[in-house]
Design an enzyme around this catalytic site. Structure first.
Site, PDB file in Angstrom:
ATOM      1  N   GLU A  60      -8.109  -7.789  13.699  1.00 31.78           N
ATOM      2  CA  GLU A  60      -9.234  -8.151  11.990  1.00 31.78           C
ATOM      3  C   GLU A  60      -7.870  -9.366  11.689  1.00 31.78           C
ATOM      4  O   GLU A  60      -6.872  -9.655  11.100  1.00 31.78           O
ATOM      5  CB  GLU A  60      -7.560  -6.945  11.044  1.00 31.78           C
ATOM      6  CG  GLU A  60      -8.475  -4.746  12.011  1.00 31.78           C
ATOM      7  CD  GLU A  60      -7.294  -4.872  10.175  1.00 31.78           C
ATOM      8  OE1 GLU A  60      -7.995  -3.360  10.731  1.00 31.78           O
ATOM      9  OE2 GLU A  60      -6.190  -4.972  10.041  1.00 31.78           O
ATOM     10  N   HIS A  97       1.436  -1.773   5.593  1.00 35.32           N
ATOM     11  CA  HIS A  97       0.970  -2.919   4.502  1.00 35.32           C
ATOM     12  C   HIS A  97       2.142  -2.011   3.095  1.00 35.32           C
ATOM     13  O   HIS A  97       2.561  -2.940   2.371  1.00 35.32           O
ATOM     14  CB  HIS A  97      -0.103  -2.002   3.865  1.00 35.32           C
ATOM     15  CG  HIS A  97      -0.721  -2.767   3.909  1.00 35.32           C
ATOM     16  ND1 HIS A  97      -0.982  -4.374   3.463  1.00 35.32           N
ATOM     17  CD2 HIS A  97      -1.099  -3.115   5.522  1.00 35.32           C
ATOM     18  CE1 HIS A  97      -2.120  -5.376   4.287  1.00 35.32           C
ATOM     19  NE2 HIS A  97      -2.595  -4.001   5.225  1.00 35.32           N
ATOM     20  N   HIS A 115      -5.933 -10.017   8.001  1.00 36.97           N
ATOM     21  CA  HIS A 115      -4.797  -9.219   8.272  1.00 36.97           C
ATOM     22  C   HIS A 115      -3.077 -10.003   8.782  1.00 36.97           C
ATOM     23  O   HIS A 115      -2.746 -10.690   9.899  1.00 36.97           O
ATOM     24  CB  HIS A 115      -4.690  -7.657   9.015  1.00 36.97           C
ATOM     25  CG  HIS A 115      -3.447  -7.042   9.466  1.00 36.97           C
ATOM     26  ND1 HIS A 115      -2.800  -5.721   8.582  1.00 36.97           N
ATOM     27  CD2 HIS A 115      -2.534  -7.056   9.910  1.00 36.97           C
ATOM     28  CE1 HIS A 115      -2.269  -5.306   9.037  1.00 36.97           C
ATOM     29  NE2 HIS A 115      -1.511  -5.905   9.334  1.00 36.97           N
ATOM     30  N   ASP A 117      -3.385  -8.513   3.343  1.00 34.12           N
ATOM     31  CA  ASP A 117      -4.540  -8.576   3.275  1.00 34.12           C
ATOM     32  C   ASP A 117      -5.458  -9.781   2.968  1.00 34.12           C
ATOM     33  O   ASP A 117      -5.840  -9.719   1.942  1.00 34.12           O
ATOM     34  CB  ASP A 117      -5.853  -7.382   3.386  1.00 34.12           C
ATOM     35  CG  ASP A 117      -5.263  -6.006   4.600  1.00 34.12           C
ATOM     36  OD1 ASP A 117      -5.250  -6.614   5.425  1.00 34.12           O
ATOM     37  OD2 ASP A 117      -5.942  -5.592   4.152  1.00 34.12           O
ATOM     38  N   ARG A 140       0.862  -1.292   0.144  1.00 36.31           N
ATOM     39  CA  ARG A 140       0.048  -0.232   0.230  1.00 36.31           C
ATOM     40  C   ARG A 140       1.344   1.345   0.265  1.00 36.31           C
ATOM     41  O   ARG A 140       1.537   1.461   1.012  1.00 36.31           O
ATOM     42  CB  ARG A 140      -1.560   0.111   1.034  1.00 36.31           C
ATOM     43  CG  ARG A 140      -1.194   1.272   1.284  1.00 36.31           C
ATOM     44  CD  ARG A 140      -2.990   1.559   2.663  1.00 36.31           C
ATOM     45  NE  ARG A 140      -3.708  -0.315   3.020  1.00 36.31           N
ATOM     46  CZ  ARG A 140      -3.670  -0.550   3.433  1.00 36.31           C
ATOM     47  NH1 ARG A 140      -3.492  -0.032   4.737  1.00 36.31           N
ATOM     48  NH2 ARG A 140      -4.168  -2.055   4.182  1.00 36.31           N
TER      49      ARG A 140
END
Length: 234
Positions: A211, A143, A214, A150, A99
């Site tokens: 999460e 990320h 993740h 993910d 990301r």
């Protein structure tokens, strides 16, 4: 007049050289990463941030293509995971991998705009938007180092389509229900989460228990842990 012209030309050249250097740096950085699907065919993609189907409600800055990029050093472990799951007729489905930092900044800008709540019902129905920064949205994301993914598990149905296993909550649901060990999910959902967690951890990926989707590859060098990237996903 001649001095001014030379100074202006030098300024232009300086800007050009700096821009070229940044482009070269970005290219070198990008070469350390690989699009997972270009190496492993039997995986699925649903790259939400390259679309408007996400908690911000619009395509995220830096996502110019629906690709899932990851640092090359993590690819061998991912391939082992995919091969192990194939024996159970399962596949990995990726929502996000590398990301860019500009995307993280986009998230923060959205999170700080408390008047924009158009996605609340789907992504944070039980929380105030002001509570998202910290546990769910941060100024810097792992990320951006290129070692975090993910994802979920999918299985082929009778019509040949790969369908997500029921994990008890949707991807990017900012809610305690998304905690891996949340007591509110049923036995089947817990089993599915545990299956994903077990296979990922057995091949070097650490879970983030807030999460269920993740995971971060643990075997990073000190330098890799400190390096964040901002080149576009393209």
């Amino acid at each position: 007049m001649m001095k001014k012209s030379k100074s202006f030309l030098a300024l232009l050249l300086g800007v050009g050289i700096a821009g070229h250097s940044l482009a070269q740096q970005s290219l070198v950085e990008r070469q350390q990463f690989v699009d997972i699907k270009s190496v492993i065919e039997n995986v699925e993609y649903d790259i939400r941030y390259a679309t408007s189907n996400n908690f911000v409600g619009e395509r995220i800055d830096g996502y110019l293509a629906s690709k899932c990029l990851i640092h090359r050093d993590a690819m061998s472990s991912l391939r082992d995971i995919v091969n192990e799951l194939a024996k159970q007729d399962l596949r990995l489905k990726f929502f996000d991998c590398y990301r860019p930092e500009k995307a993280v900044a986009h998230f923060m800008s959205w999170a700080n705009d408390l008047s924009d709540t158009k996605t609340k019902a789907d992504y944070y129905p039980n929380l105030d938007k002001s509570a998202l920064v910290g546990p769910y949205i941060a100024e810097r994301s792992g990320h951006s180092r290129g070692f975090t993914v993910d994802l979920t598990l999918v299985r082929k149905d009778g019509s040949g389509q790969y369908v997500e296993l029921d994990m008890g909550s949707s991807y990017d649901l900012f809610d305690p229900l998304s905690n891996t060990d949340n007591p509110g999910i049923n036995a089947s959902q817990r089993k599915n989460r545990q299956l994903l967690k077990t296979v990922m951890e057995s091949h070097g990926f650490a879970a983030y228990n807030m999460e269920w989707w993740h995971f971060t590859y643990r075997d990073m060098t000190t330098q890799q842990k400190q390096q964040y990237y901002d080149f576009d996903v393209n």
